[in-house]
Motif scaffolding. Structure first.
Motif, short mmCIF file in Angstrom:
data_model
loop_
_atom_site.label_atom_id
_atom_site.label_comp_id
_atom_site.label_asym_id
_atom_site.label_seq_id
_atom_site.Cartn_x
_atom_site.Cartn_y
_atom_site.Cartn_z
N LYS A 245 10.11 14.30 9.92
CA LYS A 245 9.53 13.06 9.39
C LYS A 245 8.00 13.04 9.06
O LYS A 245 7.54 12.64 7.84
CB LYS A 245 9.72 11.76 10.41
N LEU A 246 7.11 13.87 9.72
CA LEU A 246 5.77 13.84 9.68
C LEU A 246 5.52 14.62 8.49
O LEU A 246 4.59 14.39 7.63
CB LEU A 246 5.00 14.53 11.09
N VAL A 247 6.22 15.94 8.30
CA VAL A 247 5.81 16.78 7.18
C VAL A 247 6.57 15.83 5.98
O VAL A 247 5.96 15.92 4.76
CB VAL A 247 7.06 17.93 7.13
N ALA A 248 7.64 15.18 5.98
CA ALA A 248 7.94 14.44 4.89
C ALA A 248 6.93 13.33 4.33
O ALA A 248 6.71 13.24 3.00
CB ALA A 248 9.13 13.55 5.31
N GLN B 90 0.93 -1.36 0.00
CA GLN B 90 -0.11 0.02 -0.12
C GLN B 90 0.80 1.33 -0.04
O GLN B 90 2.08 1.24 0.69
CB GLN B 90 -0.72 -0.02 1.22
N PRO B 91 0.52 2.21 -0.73
CA PRO B 91 1.28 3.60 -0.67
C PRO B 91 1.58 4.03 0.76
O PRO B 91 2.72 4.43 1.05
CB PRO B 91 0.54 4.45 -1.43
N SER B 92 0.67 4.07 1.60
CA SER B 92 0.96 4.71 3.03
C SER B 92 2.03 3.97 3.52
O SER B 92 2.79 4.47 4.34
CB SER B 92 -0.46 4.47 3.93
N GLU B 93 2.10 2.40 3.41
CA GLU B 93 3.04 1.83 3.84
C GLU B 93 4.47 2.09 3.26
O GLU B 93 5.52 2.28 3.99
CB GLU B 93 2.67 0.24 3.93
N MET B 94 4.52 2.04 2.12
CA MET B 94 5.68 2.38 1.53
C MET B 94 6.33 3.74 1.82
O MET B 94 7.37 4.06 1.90
CB MET B 94 5.20 2.47 -0.15
N ILE B 95 5.52 4.73 1.93
CA ILE B 95 5.69 6.08 2.37
C ILE B 95 6.21 6.07 3.66
O ILE B 95 7.38 6.68 3.92
CB ILE B 95 4.54 6.94 2.45
#
Length: 215
Positions: free
Chosen positions: A195-198, A92-97
């Motif tokens: 990290k959150l902003v990234a 999933q994109p969220s996990e990859m991010i």
């Protein structure tokens, strides 16, 4: 009576000695680059820091430019491999991010001198070193574009659009690198905010680009 065990030290081969000396030159360059630019380094001082005579330098590198290109490759290829592994596990994109940002963060914090070198030399200084950085970033983007095809919703995209999205992601990650380098040392709160902003930047790319493409 005490038994004694004879330990036999295996002789170091000529190739091993050469490899050790080569790495000593790279390590010496990293130490010097912590406080100055690549163009400010001299062959003589790198050799002296590595503990060899200047003429021996040429047994390992044909020039300072070749040494600089090797430093770029040493920095970027390790990161590319780690990021590739981090992004190929999740589906999933969220996990990859999340995995990619965490890997990038850990690598920058462990090798700050490497990333200062890369960001400092990317647009200035030695032309061959700057070109090597551009090549490595392009390889990074190309590998990412290939991996993006695996994600649902991106499988029907053409090559140009996938590469465009990959370039945006790499640019966003470079912005995160700069923020980490500029942050105060051992400031966990600032690091977490970065990290959150990234992660938000990358989510915006993943959410925004498909809508732009369908408009």
């Amino acid at each position: 009576m005490v038994d004694t065990v004879n330990t036999v030290t295996e002789p170091v081969s000529r190739q091993e000695r050469k490899q050790r000396t080569r790495q000593s030159l790279l390590d010496a360059a990293w130490e010097l680059l912590a406080v100055r630019s690549f163009d400010a380094l001299s062959l003589r001082e790198v050799a002296k820091r590595a503990g060899i005579v200047p003429t021996a330098f040429y047994r390992h590198f044909s020039s300072m430019e070749e040494l600089g290109v090797t430093l770029v490759e040493q920095s970027m290829r390790t990161l590319r491999g780690m990021i590739r592994e981090a992004r190929t596990r999740p589906t999933q994109p969220s996990e990859m991010i999340r995995a990619s940002v965490h890997t990038l963060y850990e690598h920058v914090r462990a090798h700050k001198d490497h990333f200062r070198f890369l960001t400092r030399e990317r647009y200035g200084g030695n032309e061959q070193v700057a070109r090597a950085i551009a090549v490595e970033l392009k390889l990074f983007s190309s590998e990412l574009a290939i991996d993006l095809v695996r994600l649902e919703g991106l499988r029907e995209w053409n090559t140009d659009d996938l590469h465009m999205m990959a370039d945006l992601i790499v640019t966003a990650m470079l912005a995160t690198v700069l923020e980490l380098l500029e942050a105060r040392p051992r400031d966990n709160e600032a690091d977490q905010a970065i990290k959150l902003v990234a992660e938000k930047r990358l989510r915006l790319i993943f959410l925004g680009v498909p809508h732009w493409r369908s408009s």
